[in-house]
Design a protein around this motif. Structure first.
Motif, PDB file in Angstrom:
ATOM      1  N   UNK A   1      -1.112  25.122 -41.850  1.00 40.39           N
ATOM      2  CA  UNK A   1      -1.708  25.068 -43.187  1.00 40.39           C
ATOM      3  C   UNK A   1      -0.932  24.116 -44.099  1.00 40.39           C
ATOM      4  N   UNK A   2       0.386  24.173 -44.029  1.00 43.42           N
ATOM      5  CA  UNK A   2       1.211  23.293 -44.864  1.00 43.42           C
ATOM      6  C   UNK A   2       1.045  21.842 -44.412  1.00 43.42           C
ATOM      7  N   UNK A   3       1.063  21.621 -43.100  1.00 41.58           N
ATOM      8  CA  UNK A   3       0.881  20.265 -42.584  1.00 41.58           C
ATOM      9  C   UNK A   3      -0.466  19.694 -43.017  1.00 41.58           C
ATOM     10  N   UNK A   4      -1.506  20.514 -42.962  1.00 39.10           N
ATOM     11  CA  UNK A   4      -2.827  20.070 -43.425  1.00 39.10           C
ATOM     12  C   UNK A   4      -2.788  19.704 -44.904  1.00 39.10           C
ATOM     13  N   UNK A   5      -2.121  20.523 -45.707  1.00 38.83           N
ATOM     14  CA  UNK A   5      -2.028  20.247 -47.145  1.00 38.83           C
ATOM     15  C   UNK A   5      -1.243  18.961 -47.418  1.00 38.83           C
ATOM     16  N   UNK A   6      -0.324  18.618 -46.532  1.00 37.64           N
ATOM     17  CA  UNK A   6       0.457  17.387 -46.660  1.00 37.64           C
ATOM     18  C   UNK A   6      -0.304  16.142 -46.209  1.00 37.64           C
ATOM     19  N   UNK A   7      -1.242  16.306 -45.285  1.00 41.55           N
ATOM     20  CA  UNK A   7      -1.827  15.138 -44.628  1.00 41.55           C
ATOM     21  C   UNK A   7      -3.321  14.923 -44.858  1.00 41.55           C
ATOM     22  N   UNK A   8      -4.035  15.915 -45.300  1.00 41.26           N
ATOM     23  CA  UNK A   8      -5.471  15.755 -45.520  1.00 41.26           C
ATOM     24  C   UNK A   8      -5.727  15.315 -46.964  1.00 41.26           C
ATOM     25  N   UNK A   9      -6.349  14.142 -47.132  1.00 44.68           N
ATOM     26  CA  UNK A   9      -6.537  13.591 -48.478  1.00 44.68           C
ATOM     27  C   UNK A   9      -7.186  14.553 -49.475  1.00 44.68           C
ATOM     28  N   UNK A  10      -8.160  15.328 -49.045  1.00 42.28           N
ATOM     29  CA  UNK A  10      -8.837  16.240 -49.971  1.00 42.28           C
ATOM     30  C   UNK A  10      -7.915  17.357 -50.454  1.00 42.28           C
ATOM     31  N   UNK A  11      -6.912  17.722 -49.664  1.00 39.47           N
ATOM     32  CA  UNK A  11      -5.939  18.734 -50.080  1.00 39.47           C
ATOM     33  C   UNK A  11      -4.796  18.103 -50.872  1.00 39.47           C
ATOM     34  N   UNK A  12      -4.359  16.914 -50.462  1.00 44.46           N
ATOM     35  CA  UNK A  12      -3.288  16.211 -51.174  1.00 44.46           C
ATOM     36  C   UNK A  12      -3.681  16.006 -52.635  1.00 44.46           C
ATOM     37  N   UNK A  13      -4.926  15.662 -52.859  1.00 44.81           N
ATOM     38  CA  UNK A  13      -5.404  15.405 -54.224  1.00 44.81           C
ATOM     39  C   UNK A  13      -5.218  16.639 -55.120  1.00 44.81           C
ATOM     40  N   UNK A  14      -5.283  17.826 -54.527  1.00 43.53           N
ATOM     41  CA  UNK A  14      -5.169  19.067 -55.299  1.00 43.53           C
ATOM     42  C   UNK A  14      -3.740  19.361 -55.768  1.00 43.53           C
ATOM     43  N   UNK A  15      -2.744  18.949 -55.011  1.00 37.13           N
ATOM     44  CA  UNK A  15      -1.362  19.243 -55.411  1.00 37.13           C
ATOM     45  C   UNK A  15      -0.589  18.004 -55.855  1.00 37.13           C
ATOM     46  N   UNK A  16      -1.173  16.824 -55.690  1.00 31.25           N
ATOM     47  CA  UNK A  16      -0.514  15.580 -56.111  1.00 31.25           C
ATOM     48  C   UNK A  16      -1.161  15.032 -57.382  1.00 31.25           C
ATOM     49  N   UNK A  17      -1.486  15.931 -58.295  1.00 32.37           N
ATOM     50  CA  UNK A  17      -1.940  15.543 -59.632  1.00 32.37           C
ATOM     51  C   UNK A  17      -3.142  14.590 -59.596  1.00 32.37           C
ATOM     52  N   UNK A  18      -4.062  14.839 -58.660  1.00 30.58           N
ATOM     53  CA  UNK A  18      -5.283  14.042 -58.584  1.00 30.58           C
ATOM     54  C   UNK A  18      -5.158  12.734 -57.833  1.00 30.58           C
ATOM     55  N   UNK A  19      -4.010  12.481 -57.231  1.00 26.49           N
ATOM     56  CA  UNK A  19      -3.829  11.220 -56.499  1.00 26.49           C
ATOM     57  C   UNK A  19      -4.698  11.206 -55.242  1.00 26.49           C
ATOM     58  N   UNK A  20      -5.270  10.035 -54.965  1.00 22.80           N
ATOM     59  CA  UNK A  20      -6.074   9.831 -53.768  1.00 22.80           C
ATOM     60  C   UNK A  20      -5.172   9.220 -52.697  1.00 22.80           C
ATOM     61  N   UNK A  21      -5.093   9.873 -51.556  1.00 21.16           N
ATOM     62  CA  UNK A  21      -4.268   9.425 -50.438  1.00 21.16           C
ATOM     63  C   UNK A  21      -5.117   8.615 -49.472  1.00 21.16           C
TER      64      UNK A  21
END
Length: 158
Positions: A37-57
């Motif tokens: 789950x943590x790895x997914x949150x680190x690597x999936x753009x749709x999840x990264x956007x949620x914790x990286x202040x709206x940044x698109x990966x």
């Protein structure tokens, strides 16, 4: 009489010096979310956007490949870019990033290195962030804990 010649690769020495001289900041947090789950949150753009202040990966997560974060702020597009340095599923994500600033050239010495290390002990996932950065007035170490707390919340929710 014998002579000893020692040859140095100046590029290699410079790269090692830069890496060794960077300031290193760390923070960590534990979560009930699995390493997956943590790895997914680190690597999936749709999840990264949620914790990286709206940044698109944007990246393919291949070692040596490009990585880019972009966001809109006050009508302007802000971008950071760099290189994926290491990825190990459910264990580690590491990349370097350049954050543009007037008068700052995009060189290895002006890139920060971010590493996320994941470990699991007895069902508890430990997330550690390691930030290597020698750029003055660009990075605020106190932001690391907040980043991890946001990451933890997204990982636990997904």
């Amino acid at each position: 009489m014998s002579l000893l010649f020692i040859c140095f690769d100046l590029k290699l020495l410079k790269k090692q010096y830069i890496t060794q001289s960077m300031a290193i900041y760390t923070s960590s947090v534990s979560t009930k979310a699995s390493t997956q789950q943590v790895f997914d949150a680190l690597t999936k753009p749709e999840l990264v956007k949620l914790w990286q202040y709206g940044k698109v990966l944007t990246t393919d997560w291949k070692v040596g490949g490009d990585i880019r974060f972009s966001a809109e702020y006050e009508g302007k597009t802000l971008e950071q870019w760099g290189t994926v340095l290491d990825v190990r599923t459910n264990e580690l994500v590491k990349y370097n990033l350049f954050t543009p600033k007037p008068g700052l050239e995009d060189t290895i010495g002006n890139r920060c290195v971010t590493t996320y290390v994941l470990t699991n002990t007895n069902g508890v996932t430990h997330i550690e962030i390691i930030q290597e950065d020698n750029r003055p007035n660009i990075f605020a170490p106190q932001t690391l804990k907040g980043i991890l707390v946001a990451l933890k919340e997204i990982a636990e929710a997904n």
